[in-house]
Design a protein around this motif. Structure first.
Motif, mmCIF file in Angstrom:
data_model
loop_
_atom_site.group_PDB
_atom_site.id
_atom_site.type_symbol
_atom_site.label_atom_id
_atom_site.label_comp_id
_atom_site.label_asym_id
_atom_site.label_seq_id
_atom_site.Cartn_x
_atom_site.Cartn_y
_atom_site.Cartn_z
ATOM 1 N N TRP A 41 -39.658 -11.631 -5.407
ATOM 2 C CA TRP A 41 -38.441 -11.993 -6.414
ATOM 3 C C TRP A 41 -38.477 -10.653 -7.224
ATOM 4 N N VAL A 42 -39.444 -10.123 -7.713
ATOM 5 C CA VAL A 42 -39.345 -8.890 -8.541
ATOM 6 C C VAL A 42 -38.752 -7.867 -7.871
ATOM 7 N N LYS A 43 -39.095 -7.475 -6.795
ATOM 8 C CA LYS A 43 -38.513 -6.520 -5.962
ATOM 9 C C LYS A 43 -37.119 -6.705 -5.674
ATOM 10 N N GLU A 44 -36.469 -7.882 -5.548
ATOM 11 C CA GLU A 44 -35.021 -8.065 -5.421
ATOM 12 C C GLU A 44 -34.498 -7.860 -6.686
ATOM 13 N N CYS A 45 -35.055 -8.227 -7.908
ATOM 14 C CA CYS A 45 -34.523 -7.605 -9.096
ATOM 15 C C CYS A 45 -34.538 -6.189 -9.027
ATOM 16 N N ARG A 46 -35.514 -5.593 -8.821
ATOM 17 C CA ARG A 46 -35.542 -4.186 -8.638
ATOM 18 C C ARG A 46 -34.356 -3.602 -7.966
ATOM 19 N N GLU A 47 -34.127 -4.042 -6.749
ATOM 20 C CA GLU A 47 -33.210 -3.486 -5.678
ATOM 21 C C GLU A 47 -31.862 -3.679 -6.230
ATOM 22 N N GLN A 48 -31.525 -4.731 -6.867
ATOM 23 C CA GLN A 48 -30.157 -5.200 -7.347
ATOM 24 C C GLN A 48 -29.937 -4.917 -8.962
ATOM 25 N N ARG A 49 -31.100 -4.075 -9.564
ATOM 26 C CA ARG A 49 -30.781 -3.666 -10.911
ATOM 27 C C ARG A 49 -30.659 -4.798 -11.690
ATOM 28 N N ARG A 50 -31.374 -6.148 -11.515
ATOM 29 C CA ARG A 50 -31.391 -7.358 -12.453
ATOM 30 C C ARG A 50 -32.625 -7.097 -13.152
ATOM 31 N N ARG A 51 -32.649 -8.096 -14.150
ATOM 32 C CA ARG A 51 -33.739 -8.067 -15.283
ATOM 33 C C ARG A 51 -34.844 -9.107 -15.008
ATOM 34 N N VAL A 52 -36.075 -8.773 -15.460
ATOM 35 C CA VAL A 52 -37.111 -10.016 -15.506
ATOM 36 C C VAL A 52 -37.341 -9.940 -17.037
ATOM 37 N N GLY A 71 -42.372 -3.175 -16.070
ATOM 38 C CA GLY A 71 -41.057 -2.246 -16.053
ATOM 39 C C GLY A 71 -41.684 -0.807 -15.513
ATOM 40 N N LYS A 72 -42.778 -0.526 -16.180
ATOM 41 C CA LYS A 72 -43.258 0.796 -15.713
ATOM 42 C C LYS A 72 -43.914 0.931 -14.272
ATOM 43 N N MET A 73 -44.557 -0.070 -13.886
ATOM 44 C CA MET A 73 -45.254 -0.004 -12.532
ATOM 45 C C MET A 73 -44.347 -0.426 -11.369
ATOM 46 N N ALA A 74 -43.449 -1.474 -11.685
ATOM 47 C CA ALA A 74 -42.690 -1.925 -10.726
ATOM 48 C C ALA A 74 -41.263 -1.089 -10.452
ATOM 49 N N GLY A 75 -40.975 -0.437 -11.543
ATOM 50 C CA GLY A 75 -39.743 0.072 -11.720
ATOM 51 C C GLY A 75 -38.439 -0.852 -11.952
ATOM 52 N N VAL A 76 -38.720 -1.928 -12.480
ATOM 53 C CA VAL A 76 -37.930 -3.173 -12.505
ATOM 54 C C VAL A 76 -37.409 -3.081 -14.220
ATOM 55 N N PRO A 77 -35.965 -3.378 -14.396
ATOM 56 C CA PRO A 77 -35.743 -3.556 -15.662
ATOM 57 C C PRO A 77 -36.314 -4.726 -16.337
ATOM 58 N N THR A 78 -36.747 -4.788 -17.481
ATOM 59 C CA THR A 78 -37.394 -5.944 -18.244
ATOM 60 C C THR A 78 -36.905 -5.954 -19.625
ATOM 61 N N GLU A 79 -37.096 -7.310 -20.256
ATOM 62 C CA GLU A 79 -36.510 -7.407 -21.585
ATOM 63 C C GLU A 79 -37.450 -8.548 -22.106
ATOM 64 N N VAL A 80 -37.946 -8.250 -23.398
ATOM 65 C CA VAL A 80 -38.842 -9.341 -24.159
ATOM 66 C C VAL A 80 -38.040 -9.674 -25.386
ATOM 67 N N PHE A 81 -38.091 -10.873 -25.752
ATOM 68 C CA PHE A 81 -37.314 -11.323 -27.225
ATOM 69 C C PHE A 81 -38.547 -11.133 -28.195
#
Length: 184
Positions: free
Chosen positions: A39-50, A70-80
């Protein structure tokens, strides 16, 4: 309590972690992590966030693992964890909306919410998981304490630790989340 006893207790808690899907079907632990990695890889490929949420020590973990993933998987992340966002939302809409409201403004279908709660009953984390489901996001919960906690039955993927103390729950969640990051 001797140190060795605590180590053995932590090992037992981690060794008996239960991973379930959204229907409550028990999955092999490695299969659960594999599904989450996909799922995380799909987010990374589609530029979607975790997104990551949690309270107290779980908020620190949310921030920590948002940065690490974000650093290790290259996926956009956000924390509130922004103080102004939390206090304004809590003041104007109620504390239970501190994660759900901003998530509702940002999340798009296919993104992932990772909700961390030792008790699994934190009202704001539960509300966020419900909001993510309404937004067609994927929901992942990390809980402990009671096996019938509120969040454990709400996620698309649920990692439950049978820890009976906050210390064991928090240590176990940290190890599980480090394992996720290490898979990248």
């Amino acid at each position: 309590m001797p140190w060795k006893h605590n180590l053995l207790n932590l090992f037992e808690v981690l060794d008996t972690m239960v991973v379930t899907d959204g229907a409550g079907v028990v999955l092999d632990t490695d299969a659960g992590f594999s599904l989450l990695v996909g799922w995380v890889k799909e987010c990374r490929e589609q530029r979607r966030r975790v997104y990551f949420v949690g309270n107290g020590a779980s908020a620190s973990m949310a921030s920590h693992f948002s940065a690490d993933l974000g650093k290790m998987a290259g996926v956009p992340t956000e924390v509130f964890t922004d103080c102004a966002l939390i206090t304004a939302t809590g003041n104007d809409m109620g504390y239970d909306q501190t994660f759900a409201y901003p998530l509702g403004q940002r999340m798009v279908p296919g993104e992932i919410l990772v909700a961390i709660s030792s008790s699994g009953n934190s009202p704001n984390a539960v509300a966020a998981v419900r909001m993510a489901g309404r937004l067609s996001g994927r929901t992942v919960t990390f809980t402990a304490m009671s096996p019938d906690n509120a969040m454990r039955s709400l996620g698309d993927l649920n990692f439950y630790l049978p820890a009976q103390t906050y210390g064991m729950a928090e240590c176990g969640h940290g190890i599980a989340l480090h394992h996720l990051v290490d898979l990248f």
